[in-house]
Motif scaffolding. Structure first.
Motif, PDB file in Angstrom:
ATOM      1  N   ASN A  88      60.537  42.135  26.145  1.00  0.00           N
ATOM      2  CA  ASN A  88      59.275  41.805  26.821  1.00  0.00           C
ATOM      3  C   ASN A  88      58.084  42.437  26.107  1.00  0.00           C
ATOM      4  N   TYR A  89      58.289  43.675  25.623  1.00  0.00           N
ATOM      5  CA  TYR A  89      57.228  44.374  24.905  1.00  0.00           C
ATOM      6  C   TYR A  89      56.896  43.644  23.605  1.00  0.00           C
ATOM      7  N   ALA A  90      57.925  43.094  22.961  1.00  0.00           N
ATOM      8  CA  ALA A  90      57.734  42.402  21.679  1.00  0.00           C
ATOM      9  C   ALA A  90      56.904  41.131  21.824  1.00  0.00           C
ATOM     10  N   LYS A  91      56.876  40.553  23.032  1.00  0.00           N
ATOM     11  CA  LYS A  91      56.156  39.296  23.236  1.00  0.00           C
ATOM     12  C   LYS A  91      54.662  39.430  22.975  1.00  0.00           C
ATOM     13  N   ARG A  92      54.127  40.650  23.138  1.00  0.00           N
ATOM     14  CA  ARG A  92      52.690  40.834  22.936  1.00  0.00           C
ATOM     15  C   ARG A  92      52.284  40.610  21.474  1.00  0.00           C
ATOM     16  N   TYR A  93      53.270  40.632  20.568  1.00  0.00           N
ATOM     17  CA  TYR A  93      52.968  40.506  19.146  1.00  0.00           C
ATOM     18  C   TYR A  93      53.312  39.120  18.574  1.00  0.00           C
ATOM     19  N   THR A  94      53.620  38.177  19.445  1.00  0.00           N
ATOM     20  CA  THR A  94      53.899  36.816  18.949  1.00  0.00           C
ATOM     21  C   THR A  94      52.654  36.192  18.321  1.00  0.00           C
ATOM     22  N   LYS A  95      51.475  36.736  18.614  1.00  0.00           N
ATOM     23  CA  LYS A  95      50.231  36.218  18.023  1.00  0.00           C
ATOM     24  C   LYS A  95      50.237  36.386  16.503  1.00  0.00           C
ATOM     25  N   TYR A  96      51.030  37.340  15.994  1.00  0.00           N
ATOM     26  CA  TYR A  96      51.120  37.549  14.547  1.00  0.00           C
ATOM     27  C   TYR A  96      52.230  36.707  13.901  1.00  0.00           C
ATOM     28  N   GLN A  97      52.952  35.941  14.702  1.00  0.00           N
ATOM     29  CA  GLN A  97      54.160  35.281  14.202  1.00  0.00           C
ATOM     30  C   GLN A  97      54.040  33.762  14.140  1.00  0.00           C
ATOM     31  N   ILE A 102      61.911  38.463  18.194  1.00  0.00           N
ATOM     32  CA  ILE A 102      61.815  37.145  18.832  1.00  0.00           C
ATOM     33  C   ILE A 102      62.089  36.018  17.834  1.00  0.00           C
ATOM     34  N   PRO A 103      61.482  36.046  16.622  1.00  0.00           N
ATOM     35  CA  PRO A 103      61.834  34.999  15.648  1.00  0.00           C
ATOM     36  C   PRO A 103      63.324  34.975  15.325  1.00  0.00           C
ATOM     37  N   LEU A 134      68.760  46.436  17.900  1.00  0.00           N
ATOM     38  CA  LEU A 134      68.081  46.540  19.195  1.00  0.00           C
ATOM     39  C   LEU A 134      68.573  47.746  19.979  1.00  0.00           C
ATOM     40  N   LYS A 135      69.894  47.950  19.980  1.00  0.00           N
ATOM     41  CA  LYS A 135      70.456  49.111  20.669  1.00  0.00           C
ATOM     42  C   LYS A 135      69.930  50.402  20.043  1.00  0.00           C
ATOM     43  N   SER A 136      69.818  50.394  18.715  1.00  0.00           N
ATOM     44  CA  SER A 136      69.319  51.574  18.015  1.00  0.00           C
ATOM     45  C   SER A 136      67.832  51.781  18.280  1.00  0.00           C
ATOM     46  N   ALA A 137      67.117  50.680  18.487  1.00  0.00           N
ATOM     47  CA  ALA A 137      65.667  50.780  18.679  1.00  0.00           C
ATOM     48  C   ALA A 137      65.284  51.240  20.074  1.00  0.00           C
ATOM     49  N   THR A 138      66.187  51.077  21.049  1.00  0.00           N
ATOM     50  CA  THR A 138      65.812  51.451  22.420  1.00  0.00           C
ATOM     51  C   THR A 138      65.514  52.945  22.580  1.00  0.00           C
ATOM     52  N   ILE A 194      58.464  56.375  22.088  1.00  0.00           N
ATOM     53  CA  ILE A 194      57.074  55.913  21.995  1.00  0.00           C
ATOM     54  C   ILE A 194      56.517  55.661  23.388  1.00  0.00           C
ATOM     55  N   ARG A 195      57.329  55.033  24.236  1.00  0.00           N
ATOM     56  CA  ARG A 195      56.888  54.720  25.599  1.00  0.00           C
ATOM     57  C   ARG A 195      56.590  55.998  26.382  1.00  0.00           C
ATOM     58  N   GLU A 196      57.350  57.047  26.109  1.00  0.00           N
ATOM     59  CA  GLU A 196      57.148  58.332  26.784  1.00  0.00           C
ATOM     60  C   GLU A 196      55.733  58.854  26.569  1.00  0.00           C
ATOM     61  N   ILE A 197      55.200  58.656  25.349  1.00  0.00           N
ATOM     62  CA  ILE A 197      53.831  59.088  25.070  1.00  0.00           C
ATOM     63  C   ILE A 197      52.836  58.192  25.795  1.00  0.00           C
TER      64      ILE A 197
END
Length: 571
Positions: free
Chosen positions: A15-24, A140-141, A305-309, A315-318
């Motif tokens: 869901n967080y990644a969807k904000r960057y579809t404007k670059y894709q 997403i791509p 994805l599992k590694s990125a969580t 990052i989300r903590e900050i």
């Protein structure tokens, strides 16, 4: 997608990644074209065997070869465009995330930031964010396009031979098995690897900052060994993490390796029976590995994805940290500063205990006391680096929390003993891109006596001061910091040991210059000569105001103030 979103954190990351579809946008334009160009290959191979080689119609061969080369060239060109845009998108996301990260840090309370180590914050900004951005830029791509690939490639295989397609499809469930069986360990070691990496960076930063002390104490080997311990802890976890990911990769490769034998064996049988042509078998065989590519990519990407969580969590903590709260009242001037029953603690250790203090407009007040008496804490409440736990700090009868925070800090400026100078010129460090006139600049440097040493520097006010002002002496750095504060014309100027590195004669000149300004000055100092410049002296002991008065009055009383002076003189 259901497999991917079963994990709540993975679902949140998607869901967080969807904000960057404007670059894709370009990725989604060219990638489908790339797919359709790619699936022409098996049809061309089949045509080569069944219509050219089998019929010995070699007159068509030159045209076929040119067509095949052209299609393959177009395929590679489209691949460059798609992959470049994925890379470009990742860089743009890194930029956006790092800027957003810094802005969030600068909006966060000092108290919250103090709980985070510098190395850990650097690790999150320079290591975690690029890693997260690489995932976000393609998540997403990759998911959408590879699912489309699976459908298209599967359809092509069924079109060529549904019997052989069933053989290939039967191996696919083993891919999911290989990922799911190691899922928990993967998340565990990914989280630990990021934590240990952060500790390595913090340890390295600490040793670099403390290089002079390490050399002075001849403790090179000791601290090298301490750093070595941190690196070995990271190495141990990193190796385990790589073992899990490599095991998954190799299991997938194993499945992919045995499939061609199964297809060729069964396919040869079908050719001999006349169920399919040799061209169909060769085309199928050439294309069958394509069906494994989107499966391999999706399986591998699930690992990513599992590694990125855990990285996303860091990052989300900050971003979830509380921000400094601002009031709405505009700060204009200072008639009176008042502390009313102010209490404050660090880690449940009381530092200020019911402080009551009044400071009048344009008054020069010195705050003195033994180490740990609460002097610096008292003045950090004025620009609201911290808020009191109990009581109120007030200006003009209004609690500081009611004022617009940025407006307050522009008029209440604290200069510390080791104020930070940026690796820019002296002029830039003073002006900091604000719109001051040359006259204002000259006046500020004159008040702070910066002009007294500037001729000794090669490039004058354009001299780069170095990291943390390392090219200047302590006294020079302090004078630049005072000029930076004075040029902003504060209503309250707090000098926390801000002239400790300045010689007595220059200090005398600075304070004489400051006296001419229309501002309240609060001084924290251990120097008797500095303290005597104040109109009033406030003595703190164990977080309480125990004495107030002029220097002469307090000396006559012969209590705490006199003891402090005697101890300093003896020292």
């Amino acid at each position: 997608m259901r497999i991917l979103t079963r994990d709540p954190e993975v679902h949140e990351l998607l869901n967080y990644a969807k904000r960057y579809t404007k670059y894709q946008k370009l990725i989604f334009v060219f990638a489908p074209i790339l797919l359709f160009v790619g699936i022409l290959s098996p049809f061309l191979i089949r045509y080569l065997f069944d219509n050219i080689i089998a019929k010995a119609d070699f007159s068509k061969l030159p045209v076929f070869v040119l067509l095949f080369i052209g299609i393959k060239g177009l395929e590679r060109l489209l691949s460059v465009v798609v992959n470049y845009n994925i890379f470009k998108c990742g860089n743009q996301i890194t930029h956006d995330e790092q800027v957003s990260f810094l802005k969030k840090v600068l909006r966060s309370p000092v108290e919250s930031l103090a709980k985070k180590s510098t190395g850990d914050m650097i690790s999150r900004a320079t290591s975690d964010i690029p890693q997260l951005s690489r995932t976000i830029s393609s998540v997403i791509p990759i998911i959408v396009l590879n699912i489309i690939e699976l459908i298209l490639f599967g359809g092509v295989l069924i079109y060529f031979s549904w019997q052989l397609a069933l053989v290939v499809f039967a191996t696919i469930p083993f891919y999911n098995f290989s990922v799911n069986i190691f899922n928990k360990k993967l998340k565990k070691f990914s989280t630990l690897e990021r934590e240990k990496n952060s500790q390595v960076i913090e340890s390295f930063r600490e040793k670099i900052d403390g290089t002079a002390t390490i050399k002075n104490l001849v403790k090179n080997e000791y601290f090298a060994e301490k750093f070595d311990e941190k690196v070995k802890e990271w190495l141990k976890v990193s190796n385990k993490y790589q073992l899990v990911t490599q095991t998954i990769e190799d299991f997938v490769t194993f499945i992919r390796g045995i499939s061609p034998v199964l297809v060729l064996s069964f396919g040869g049988f079908l050719v001999m029976k006349g169920t399919i042509t040799l061209g169909t078998l060769i085309g199928f065989y050439d294309f069958m590995n394509w069906i494994y590519e989107p499966i391999r990519v999706l399986s591998h990407f699930l690992i990513s994805l599992k590694s990125a969580t855990p990285v996303f969590r860091r990052i989300r903590e900050i971003h979830e940290m509380d921000e400094e709260k601002s009031g709405e009242k505009i700060f204009e001037g200072v008639n009176k500063i008042e502390y009313k029953e102010v209490c404050f603690s660090y880690d449940n250790e009381p530092v200020l205990n019911g402080i009551n203090l009044k400071i009048n407009s344009n008054e020069r007040v010195a705050i003195v006391g033994t180490s740990g008496a609460g002097k610096s804490t008292l003045i950090t409440l004025l620009p609201r680096y911290f808020d009191p736990e109990k009581g109120n700090v007030m200006i003009n009868g209004e609690d500081l929390r009611r004022y617009v925070l940025n407006k307050l800090r522009k008029k209440v400026i604290v200069v510390h003993q080791n104020d930070f100078l940026f690796n820019m010129s002296i002029r830039e460090n003073i002006v900091l891109d604000d719109n001051f006139s040359e006259e204002e600049f000259r006046e500020a440097i004159k008040i702070a006596c910066v002009d007294k040493f500037i001729d000794k520097l090669e490039n004058g006010y354009d001299t780069i001061v170095g990291e943390r002002g390392s090219k200047l002496s302590d006294g020079q750095r302090q004078r630049v910091a005072i000029a930076r504060a004075v040029i902003r014309n504060p209503k309250v100027l707090v000098l926390d040991e801000a002239t400790s590195g300045v010689d007595s004669q220059t200090e005398e000149e600075i304070f004489n210059n400051l006296k001419k300004l229309n501002m309240t000055i609060i001084i924290i100092s251990h120097r008797l000569s500095t303290i005597r410049k104040a109109d009033r002296v406030v003595v703190l002991d164990k977080g309480r105001v125990v004495e107030e008065g002029t220097h002469e009055e307090l000396v006559k009383k012969g209590l705490m103030y006199k003891k402090i002076l005697e101890s300093q003189l003896m020292a």
